[in-house]
Design a protein around this motif. Structure first.
Motif, PDB file in Angstrom:
ATOM      1  N   HIS A 137       0.828  -1.201   0.000  1.00 27.53           N
ATOM      2  CA  HIS A 137       0.000   0.000   0.000  1.00 27.53           C
ATOM      3  C   HIS A 137       0.863   1.252   0.000  1.00 27.53           C
ATOM      4  O   HIS A 137       2.085   1.206   0.187  1.00 27.53           O
ATOM      5  CB  HIS A 137      -0.953   0.004   1.207  1.00 27.53           C
ATOM      6  CG  HIS A 137      -0.264   0.041   2.538  1.00 27.53           C
ATOM      7  ND1 HIS A 137      -0.096   1.185   3.273  1.00 27.53           N
ATOM      8  CD2 HIS A 137       0.290  -0.958   3.275  1.00 27.53           C
ATOM      9  CE1 HIS A 137       0.526   0.907   4.404  1.00 27.53           C
ATOM     10  NE2 HIS A 137       0.772  -0.388   4.428  1.00 27.53           N
ATOM     11  N   CYS A 147      -1.742   8.213   3.402  1.00 26.75           N
ATOM     12  CA  CYS A 147      -2.929   7.526   2.873  1.00 26.75           C
ATOM     13  C   CYS A 147      -3.677   6.867   4.035  1.00 26.75           C
ATOM     14  O   CYS A 147      -3.501   5.676   4.302  1.00 26.75           O
ATOM     15  CB  CYS A 147      -2.517   6.478   1.830  1.00 26.75           C
ATOM     16  SG  CYS A 147      -3.915   5.524   1.169  1.00 26.75           S
ATOM     17  N   CYS A 193      -5.459   3.579   3.551  1.00 23.80           N
ATOM     18  CA  CYS A 193      -4.575   2.410   3.498  1.00 23.80           C
ATOM     19  C   CYS A 193      -4.376   1.826   4.892  1.00 23.80           C
ATOM     20  O   CYS A 193      -4.364   0.599   5.074  1.00 23.80           O
ATOM     21  CB  CYS A 193      -3.226   2.792   2.910  1.00 23.80           C
ATOM     22  SG  CYS A 193      -3.292   3.444   1.214  1.00 23.80           S
ATOM     23  N   THR A 225       5.086  -1.106   2.800  1.00 20.22           N
ATOM     24  CA  THR A 225       4.993   0.265   2.324  1.00 20.22           C
ATOM     25  C   THR A 225       6.389   0.789   2.013  1.00 20.22           C
ATOM     26  O   THR A 225       7.380   0.235   2.508  1.00 20.22           O
ATOM     27  CB  THR A 225       4.313   1.174   3.373  1.00 20.22           C
ATOM     28  OG1 THR A 225       4.376   2.526   2.945  1.00 20.22           O
ATOM     29  CG2 THR A 225       5.000   1.063   4.726  1.00 20.22           C
ATOM     30  N   HIS A 238      -2.474  -0.398  -4.338  1.00 20.14           N
ATOM     31  CA  HIS A 238      -3.292  -1.077  -3.326  1.00 20.14           C
ATOM     32  C   HIS A 238      -3.421  -2.534  -3.775  1.00 20.14           C
ATOM     33  O   HIS A 238      -4.406  -2.914  -4.402  1.00 20.14           O
ATOM     34  CB  HIS A 238      -4.655  -0.404  -3.225  1.00 20.14           C
ATOM     35  CG  HIS A 238      -5.335  -0.569  -1.901  1.00 20.14           C
ATOM     36  ND1 HIS A 238      -4.983   0.145  -0.782  1.00 20.14           N
ATOM     37  CD2 HIS A 238      -6.341  -1.386  -1.520  1.00 20.14           C
ATOM     38  CE1 HIS A 238      -5.751  -0.209   0.232  1.00 20.14           C
ATOM     39  NE2 HIS A 238      -6.584  -1.147  -0.187  1.00 20.14           N
ATOM     40  N   MET A 240      -8.050   3.070  -2.908  1.00 20.52           N
ATOM     41  CA  MET A 240      -7.158   3.011  -1.755  1.00 20.52           C
ATOM     42  C   MET A 240      -7.793   2.304  -0.567  1.00 20.52           C
ATOM     43  O   MET A 240      -7.223   2.272   0.522  1.00 20.52           O
ATOM     44  CB  MET A 240      -6.732   4.419  -1.329  1.00 20.52           C
ATOM     45  CG  MET A 240      -5.805   5.096  -2.332  1.00 20.52           C
ATOM     46  SD  MET A 240      -4.179   4.299  -2.448  1.00 20.52           S
ATOM     47  CE  MET A 240      -4.237   3.653  -4.122  1.00 20.52           C
ATOM     48  N   TYR A 241      -8.975   1.735  -0.751  1.00 19.44           N
ATOM     49  CA  TYR A 241      -9.626   0.990   0.318  1.00 19.44           C
ATOM     50  C   TYR A 241     -10.625   0.030  -0.308  1.00 19.44           C
ATOM     51  O   TYR A 241     -11.369   0.397  -1.228  1.00 19.44           O
ATOM     52  CB  TYR A 241     -10.354   1.911   1.292  1.00 19.44           C
ATOM     53  CG  TYR A 241     -11.048   1.164   2.414  1.00 19.44           C
ATOM     54  CD1 TYR A 241     -10.370   0.842   3.582  1.00 19.44           C
ATOM     55  CD2 TYR A 241     -12.370   0.757   2.286  1.00 19.44           C
ATOM     56  CE1 TYR A 241     -10.986   0.135   4.599  1.00 19.44           C
ATOM     57  CE2 TYR A 241     -12.999   0.042   3.298  1.00 19.44           C
ATOM     58  CZ  TYR A 241     -12.302  -0.260   4.452  1.00 19.44           C
ATOM     59  OH  TYR A 241     -12.920  -0.974   5.457  1.00 19.44           O
TER      60      TYR A 241
END
Length: 235
Positions: free
Chosen positions: A112, A117, A120, A146, A193, A218-219
């Protein structure tokens, strides 16, 4: 009886005072009536606003549900059936973490963007909160990766109360081996992602790169994520 206009003698006592009192009482009633009307208007306005906001939130909620159902993903390289590249990275839990150290386990890798973010990080905390659903699917461990420096990753994991290891790959060596940085918003300098399920034998059983253009997701809701995993898993 004659009235002396110069002195006012002969006028009935209290008449002017009574008229003033009645006028003041009337004005007081009018002000009270106006305040009551203002309260009624304010109540009606608040009620209307509540109805509008509630309706708007309902629409947003339904749109969010619909968008969640329609989230799609790519499958990058290395793909399903290939051996997952090993790595050794600094862990938020302290020391270093290796993928090969989890041989014999089913491991969910989550690449992620990290940093600012927040969705994330919410993804990790939500997965941890519902980890029992992943365990039902035979998933033993989650490792998040990350490109943030190790000290920032460790601090953020602590702030969020994250218990699973969050690994630091600031040089993108591992991210590039898994091509997860190709799905990020920052021209390849961060991850997107991506989820990769590695089986006990070290081979990839499922992969989903959600974070690609043009939507840059992002989710992913946990139930949606696990449903995609269940449907696309090969072992």
């Amino acid at each position: 009886m004659a009235t002396d206009t110069a002195t006012g003698a002969g006028r009935r006592p209290g008449t002017k005072a009574a008229r003033l009192a009645r006028a003041r009482a009337l004005r007081a009633q009018e002000r009270q009536h106006e305040r009551r009307n203002q309260r009624l208007r304010s109540t009606a306005l608040v009620t209307a606003l509540v109805i509008v906001v509630t309706a708007a939130l309902y629409v947003i909620f339904r749109q969010g549900e619909e968008n969640a159902r329609n989230i799609s993903y790519d499958v990058g390289e290395p793909g399903i059936g290939e051996t997952a590249p090993d790595f050794t990275l600094a862990s938020s839990a302290g020391g270093e973490e290796t993928l090969s150290g989890h041989r014999g386990e089913t491991v969910l890798l989550y690449f992620h963007e990290g940093g600012g973010c927040q969705p994330c990080w919410d993804q990790i905390t939500d997965l941890e909160a519902e980890w029992h659903k992943a365990e039902v699917l035979g998933i033993d461990t989650m490792l998040s990766l990350t490109t943030d420096p190790a000290d920032l990753t460790r601090r953020k994991a602590g702030d969020e109360g994250i218990t699973s290891p969050v690994l630091s790959d600031p040089g993108l060596k591992v991210s590039k081996e898994y091509t997860t940085n190709e799905y990020g918003m920052m021209g390849g300098s961060t991850n997107g992602h991506s989820f990769i399920l590695v089986g006990p034998d070290g081979k990839i059983q499922w992969r989903a790169d959600y974070g690609g253009a043009p939507d840059y997701t992002m989710y992913v809701p946990v139930d949606k994520l696990l449903a995609d995993l269940t449907e696309g898993r090969t072992a």
